[in-house]
Enzyme design. Structure first.
Site, PDB file in Angstrom:
ATOM      1  CG  ASN A 113      -1.779   1.152   1.378  1.00  0.00           C
ATOM      2  OD1 ASN A 113      -2.518   1.471   0.022  1.00  0.00           O
ATOM      3  ND2 ASN A 113      -2.229   1.773   2.317  1.00  0.00           N
ATOM      4  CG  HIS A 115      -0.803   6.249   4.515  1.00  0.00           C
ATOM      5  ND1 HIS A 115      -2.136   6.256   4.280  1.00  0.00           N
ATOM      6  CD2 HIS A 115      -0.656   7.269   5.489  1.00  0.00           C
ATOM      7  CE1 HIS A 115      -2.722   7.230   5.471  1.00  0.00           C
ATOM      8  NE2 HIS A 115      -1.640   7.792   5.957  1.00  0.00           N
ATOM      9  CB  SER A 142       4.744   5.384   4.346  1.00  0.00           C
ATOM     10  OG  SER A 142       4.762   6.484   5.061  1.00  0.00           O
ATOM     11  CG  ASP A 151      -3.134   3.476   6.669  1.00  0.00           C
ATOM     12  OD1 ASP A 151      -3.227   2.982   5.504  1.00  0.00           O
ATOM     13  OD2 ASP A 151      -3.916   4.321   7.059  1.00  0.00           O
TER      14      ASP A 151
HETATM   15  C1  GRF Z   1      -2.754   8.606  -2.898  1.00  0.00           C
HETATM   16  O1  GRF Z   1      -2.411   9.878  -2.388  1.00  0.00           O
HETATM   17  C2  GRF Z   1      -2.248   7.314  -2.197  1.00  0.00           C
HETATM   18  O2  GRF Z   1      -1.302   7.769  -1.465  1.00  0.00           O
HETATM   19  C3  GRF Z   1      -3.625   7.181  -1.320  1.00  0.00           C
HETATM   20  O3  GRF Z   1      -4.520   7.223  -2.110  1.00  0.00           O
HETATM   21  C4  GRF Z   1      -4.156   8.235  -3.249  1.00  0.00           C
HETATM   22  C5  GRF Z   1      -4.531   7.660  -4.556  1.00  0.00           C
HETATM   23  O4  GRF Z   1      -4.529   8.603  -5.739  1.00  0.00           O
HETATM   24  N1  GRF Z   1      -3.622   5.606  -0.876  1.00  0.00           N
HETATM   25  P1  GRF Z   1      -4.431   8.135  -7.106  1.00  0.00           P
HETATM   26  O5  GRF Z   1      -5.813   7.358  -7.387  1.00  0.00           O
HETATM   27  O6  GRF Z   1      -3.296   7.084  -7.257  1.00  0.00           O
HETATM   28  O7  GRF Z   1      -4.459   9.328  -7.976  1.00  0.00           O
END
Ligand code: GRF
Length: 227
Positions: A113, A115, A142, A151
């Site tokens: 994932n 984050h 991260s 998370d």
């Molecule tokens: C990103 O900020 C990611 O870190 C979080 O959700 C957002 C997704 O953005 N988990 P995208 O759909 O990849 O533009």
């Protein structure tokens, strides 16, 4: 460079929105990568990431969480959809559903994932707003492995991003996304090259254990982040 014995290295990308991280992963395959994107799965039918998948000629599936009576039924369908692509790595990229312990334990493959905060700080939602409210001068992104807790899985890497006095949520998010788009394909590439490994709760890069803070990486200045 060591090549993965499971060639080609297949990833499945789970999205729920804009899909800009999916785009970064696609862009790397087009520049040359050790991984291929076997499929894209969205939990929302209107996710723009599905358009990106279509433009890149990638197979995609919608598993719409709203169409299921329970989380268990949703996850059963999701597990089937992921398994259909037979991936080596499961990559969450803006997938906005909390996944149960049963889901996580259903896969022998690592689940990654990304984050938008420097974990373990700012788990959960609205990270940019919370960072601004706290007056932090340093923010970041991260990448971690997914476990049963939100998370909280083992950290792989973090990249710091400066918070500027003039920042609002929009421009801070954009600056963090630049770091995300650099970091995520790099981490996936290391998995595909078999340099990054996860076994028995230990993460190693080139056979050296990564500590509990993860790697602290710097964005190349050419990526456009200035402090
Ligand atoms: C990103 O900020 C990611 O870190 C979080 O959700 C957002 C997704 O953005 N988990 P995208 O759909 O990849 O533009």
């Amino acid at each position: 460079m060591e090549t993965n014995t499971q060639s080609p290295y297949r990833i499945v990308v789970l999205i729920g929105g804009n899909g800009s991280n999916l785009q970064a992963l696609i862009d790397k395959t087009q520049r040359g990568s050790s991984y291929e994107i076997a499929g894209v799965i969205s939990h929302r039918p209107d996710a723009y990431g599905l358009v990106r998948a279509q433009i890149a000629n990638l197979p995609s599936v919608v598993v719409d969480h709203q169409q299921f009576a329970s989380r268990q039924a949703f996850e059963t369908a999701l597990i089937a959809a992921i398994s259909h692509f037979n991936p080596h790595l499961i990559v969450l990229a803006g997938f906005m559903r909390i996944l149960s312990a049963h889901f996580v334990q259903s896969f022998a493959q690592p689940i990654l994932n990304i984050h938008p905060a420097l974990l373990p700080n700012y788990k959960g939602l609205n990270t940019h707003q919370r960072v601004l409210e706290a007056g932090d001068e340093i923010h970041g992104v991260s990448v971690h492995l997914v476990n049963e807790e939100l998370d909280s899985g083992p950290l792989i890497a973090r990249v710091t991003v400066p918070v500027l006095p003039t920042d609002d949520v929009t421009c801070l998010r954009e600056r963090v996304l630049v770091a995300e788009h650099w970091l995520y394909p790099q981490i996936v590439e290391w998995f595909a090259e078999n340099r990054l490994k996860y076994a028995e709760n230990l993460v190693t890069l080139d056979d050296k254990q990564i500590g509990p803070q993860g790697l602290l990486l710097s964005l190349p200045s050419a990526q456009g982040i200035v402090s």
